[in-house]
Design a protein around this motif. Structure first.
Motif, PDB file in Angstrom:
ATOM      1  N   VAL A   1      11.423   7.754  -5.153  1.00 41.27           N
ATOM      2  CA  VAL A   1      11.444   8.859  -4.191  1.00 41.27           C
ATOM      3  C   VAL A   1      10.667   8.480  -2.934  1.00 41.27           C
ATOM      4  O   VAL A   1      11.067   8.810  -1.815  1.00 41.27           O
ATOM      5  CB  VAL A   1      10.869  10.133  -4.828  1.00 41.27           C
ATOM      6  CG1 VAL A   1      10.681  11.241  -3.797  1.00 41.27           C
ATOM      7  CG2 VAL A   1      11.796  10.613  -5.944  1.00 41.27           C
ATOM      8  N   GLY A   2       9.565   7.735  -3.102  1.00 43.23           N
ATOM      9  CA  GLY A   2       8.806   7.300  -1.941  1.00 43.23           C
ATOM     10  C   GLY A   2       9.612   6.444  -0.994  1.00 43.23           C
ATOM     11  O   GLY A   2       9.474   6.553   0.230  1.00 43.23           O
TER      12      GLY A   2
ATOM     13  N   GLY B   1       0.768  -1.231   0.000  1.00 41.42           N
ATOM     14  CA  GLY B   1       0.000   0.000   0.000  1.00 41.42           C
ATOM     15  C   GLY B   1       0.798   1.278   0.000  1.00 41.42           C
ATOM     16  O   GLY B   1       0.199   2.367  -0.024  1.00 41.42           O
ATOM     17  N   ASP B   2       2.131   1.200   0.048  1.00 42.09           N
ATOM     18  CA  ASP B   2       2.902   2.440  -0.010  1.00 42.09           C
ATOM     19  C   ASP B   2       3.117   2.844  -1.466  1.00 42.09           C
ATOM     20  O   ASP B   2       2.712   2.149  -2.395  1.00 42.09           O
ATOM     21  CB  ASP B   2       4.219   2.331   0.763  1.00 42.09           C
ATOM     22  CG  ASP B   2       5.237   1.406   0.123  1.00 42.09           C
ATOM     23  OD1 ASP B   2       4.965   0.832  -0.954  1.00 42.09           O
ATOM     24  OD2 ASP B   2       6.330   1.247   0.696  1.00 42.09           O
ATOM     25  N   VAL B   3       3.758   3.994  -1.688  1.00 46.65           N
ATOM     26  CA  VAL B   3       3.894   4.512  -3.046  1.00 46.65           C
ATOM     27  C   VAL B   3       4.708   3.575  -3.926  1.00 46.65           C
ATOM     28  O   VAL B   3       4.381   3.370  -5.108  1.00 46.65           O
ATOM     29  CB  VAL B   3       4.518   5.920  -3.029  1.00 46.65           C
ATOM     30  CG1 VAL B   3       4.799   6.406  -4.447  1.00 46.65           C
ATOM     31  CG2 VAL B   3       3.587   6.897  -2.329  1.00 46.65           C
ATOM     32  N   ASP B   4       5.752   2.977  -3.378  1.00 46.97           N
ATOM     33  CA  ASP B   4       6.563   2.057  -4.172  1.00 46.97           C
ATOM     34  C   ASP B   4       5.752   0.838  -4.572  1.00 46.97           C
ATOM     35  O   ASP B   4       5.802   0.379  -5.725  1.00 46.97           O
ATOM     36  CB  ASP B   4       7.812   1.648  -3.388  1.00 46.97           C
ATOM     37  CG  ASP B   4       8.843   0.937  -4.248  1.00 46.97           C
ATOM     38  OD1 ASP B   4       8.921   1.232  -5.461  1.00 46.97           O
ATOM     39  OD2 ASP B   4       9.595   0.102  -3.708  1.00 46.97           O
ATOM     40  N   GLY B   5       4.979   0.305  -3.638  1.00 51.99           N
ATOM     41  CA  GLY B   5       4.155  -0.853  -3.951  1.00 51.99           C
ATOM     42  C   GLY B   5       3.062  -0.540  -4.954  1.00 51.99           C
ATOM     43  O   GLY B   5       2.846  -1.293  -5.912  1.00 51.99           O
ATOM     44  N   LEU B   6       2.358   0.569  -4.747  1.00 56.92           N
ATOM     45  CA  LEU B   6       1.282   0.945  -5.662  1.00 56.92           C
ATOM     46  C   LEU B   6       1.817   1.232  -7.059  1.00 56.92           C
ATOM     47  O   LEU B   6       1.209   0.834  -8.062  1.00 56.92           O
ATOM     48  CB  LEU B   6       0.540   2.161  -5.120  1.00 56.92           C
ATOM     49  CG  LEU B   6      -0.230   1.954  -3.813  1.00 56.92           C
ATOM     50  CD1 LEU B   6      -0.845   3.270  -3.351  1.00 56.92           C
ATOM     51  CD2 LEU B   6      -1.297   0.883  -3.955  1.00 56.92           C
ATOM     52  N   SER B   7       2.954   1.929  -7.138  1.00 59.54           N
ATOM     53  CA  SER B   7       3.546   2.222  -8.447  1.00 59.54           C
ATOM     54  C   SER B   7       3.954   0.934  -9.150  1.00 59.54           C
ATOM     55  O   SER B   7       3.732   0.778 -10.363  1.00 59.54           O
ATOM     56  CB  SER B   7       4.755   3.148  -8.280  1.00 59.54           C
ATOM     57  OG  SER B   7       4.369   4.398  -7.745  1.00 59.54           O
ATOM     58  N   SER B   8       4.530   0.007  -8.399  1.00 64.21           N
ATOM     59  CA  SER B   8       4.895  -1.288  -8.979  1.00 64.21           C
ATOM     60  C   SER B   8       3.672  -2.002  -9.526  1.00 64.21           C
ATOM     61  O   SER B   8       3.678  -2.527 -10.649  1.00 64.21           O
ATOM     62  CB  SER B   8       5.558  -2.171  -7.916  1.00 64.21           C
ATOM     63  OG  SER B   8       6.656  -1.548  -7.318  1.00 64.21           O
ATOM     64  N   GLY B   9       2.619  -2.041  -8.706  1.00 64.85           N
ATOM     65  CA  GLY B   9       1.406  -2.725  -9.125  1.00 64.85           C
ATOM     66  C   GLY B   9       0.780  -2.106 -10.359  1.00 64.85           C
ATOM     67  O   GLY B   9       0.285  -2.822 -11.244  1.00 64.85           O
ATOM     68  N   LEU B  10       0.815  -0.778 -10.444  1.00 71.97           N
ATOM     69  CA  LEU B  10       0.210  -0.123 -11.606  1.00 71.97           C
ATOM     70  C   LEU B  10       1.039  -0.335 -12.869  1.00 71.97           C
ATOM     71  O   LEU B  10       0.482  -0.531 -13.955  1.00 71.97           O
ATOM     72  CB  LEU B  10       0.037   1.372 -11.333  1.00 71.97           C
ATOM     73  CG  LEU B  10      -0.770   2.137 -12.393  1.00 71.97           C
ATOM     74  CD1 LEU B  10      -2.141   1.501 -12.619  1.00 71.97           C
ATOM     75  CD2 LEU B  10      -0.918   3.598 -11.995  1.00 71.97           C
ATOM     76  N   ILE B  11       2.364  -0.331 -12.738  1.00 73.22           N
ATOM     77  CA  ILE B  11       3.207  -0.650 -13.897  1.00 73.22           C
ATOM     78  C   ILE B  11       2.861  -2.048 -14.417  1.00 73.22           C
ATOM     79  O   ILE B  11       2.707  -2.264 -15.630  1.00 73.22           O
ATOM     80  CB  ILE B  11       4.704  -0.570 -13.526  1.00 73.22           C
ATOM     81  CG1 ILE B  11       5.114   0.876 -13.239  1.00 73.22           C
ATOM     82  CG2 ILE B  11       5.567  -1.146 -14.653  1.00 73.22           C
ATOM     83  CD1 ILE B  11       6.491   1.000 -12.615  1.00 73.22           C
TER      84      ILE B  11
END
Length: 353
Positions: A157-158, A33-43
């Protein structure tokens, strides 16, 4: 540069093959649920969509992860052919979701790796790439993902800040816009820190954006809610950071109760006051009957090694992370044992009730 950076070529190719295979079926994506995880999931979702798939996204609830029973049940209910897990750390337990699994991560695998999964990990390959950077490196070899590079820098950056040593990160950050990235990271992190743990709200905003400026400037629906969460989290951090520390030798303990995940932010704030100490922020109010805690330090201390070196059993959801950031969740009595081993004694009376 490590020849295996950001991860061993064989692992990257195995992950790419997994993605191609997953796109032919019914994949489920489970990001942190953090920015790194969410960004990974969306990619990963965008890549699967470009390959013709319609992935389902599952966000673990408060205190949950892919190995907890409730999340496994939600995954199984989707009857997936493939499960893709991003940025949730590594445990030597089966994913056990009724389908083949891919795990993409960057944390130190202190308790092994899931035996039933394809693993792509950047740990041990310096500078260790965060999960969204690694995910982008994988996915860009499967489909044209150049327009998703902003998600990789957002997660970087997150997790690592604006001064990370990831090759190419500073140039990409400059191109995307450091101010917009910082603001987007702060907004997207607020829902999972809030007591509501409304990670779906952050995902909705992220998925609607075409760049960090869309989020920072409120150009997509849902940003107003993220702004409210951010203000409420900030107020809660200010309240909990006023806790009187208990100092014992090398350790400074901040113990408090909050329904919000503010303990990492409280710990980070106090490392400026105790730059040579190991700061432990312990939240007795995040989950019933448990203490959620983090370790942070401004000094060059391997916090993960220090925590495991206390000799206290760390079952379940404690003792993961990496050298600069670790912690976990423990039953109250077990956490009190940890404090005793650290020479701190018990937390203030009344917190554990």
């Amino acid at each position: 540069m490590d020849a295996n950076w950001p991860a061993p070529p064989a692992a990257i190719e195995a992950a790419r093959a997994f993605l191609r295979g997953a796109a032919a079926g019914s994949p489920v994506v489970v990001p942190d649920g953090d920015v790194d995880g969410l960004s990974s999931g969306l990619i990963a979702c965008r890549t699967l969509e470009r390959l013709g798939a319609k992935p389902v996204v599952i966000h673990p609830g408060k205190g949950e992860h892919v190995h907890t029973g409730a999340v496994r049940e939600r995954i199984r209910a989707e009857a997936p052919d493939a499960v893709l897990v991003f940025d949730q750390g590594s445990r030597g337990l089966p994913i056990d979701a009724g389908a083949k699994a891919l795990v993409v991560d960057h944390h130190q695998p202190v308790r092994g790796l899931p035996p039933d999964a394809v693993i792509a990990s950047s740990f041990g390959h310096e500078p260790v790439a965060n999960t969204s950077w690694l995910t982008f490196a994988i996915c860009d070899g499967v489909a044209d993902c150049r327009d998703l590079a902003w998600l990789a820098i957002l997660g970087t950056v997150g997790d690592l800040g604006t001064e990370s040593q990831i090759p190419g990160a500073k140039e990409l950050l400059r191109r995307v816009g450091v101010t917009a990235v910082r603001e987007a990271v702060a907004l997207l992190n607020a829902p999972r820190r809030h007591g509501a743990h409304d990670v779906a709200a952050a995902w909705s905003v992220l998925a609607a954006a075409t760049g960090p400026a869309d989020i920072a400037k409120g150009r997509v629906p849902g940003v107003e809610l993220l702004q409210r969460y951010r203000a409420e989290v900030r107020a809660e951090v200010d309240r909990c950071a006023k806790t009187r520390p208990i100092v014992a030798g090398q350790v400074a303990l901040l113990a408090f109760r909050s329904p919000a995940k503010v303990h990492p932010l409280v710990a980070a704030r106090w490392t400026r006051r105790f730059p040579d100490a190991i700061v432990i922020a312990a939240n007795y109010g995040y989950l019933p009957g448990r203490v959620n805690f983090v370790l942070r330090s401004a000094a060059p201390i391997d916090l993960l090694a220090w925590l495991h070196g206390l000799g206290v059993p760390l079952p379940g959801d404690a003792g993961y992370g990496h050298a600069r950031a670790t912690g976990g969740s423990l039953p109250v009595d077990r956490f009190e044992e940890l404090l005793a081993a650290a020479g701190v004694g018990a937390a203030p009376a009344g917190l554990s009730v």
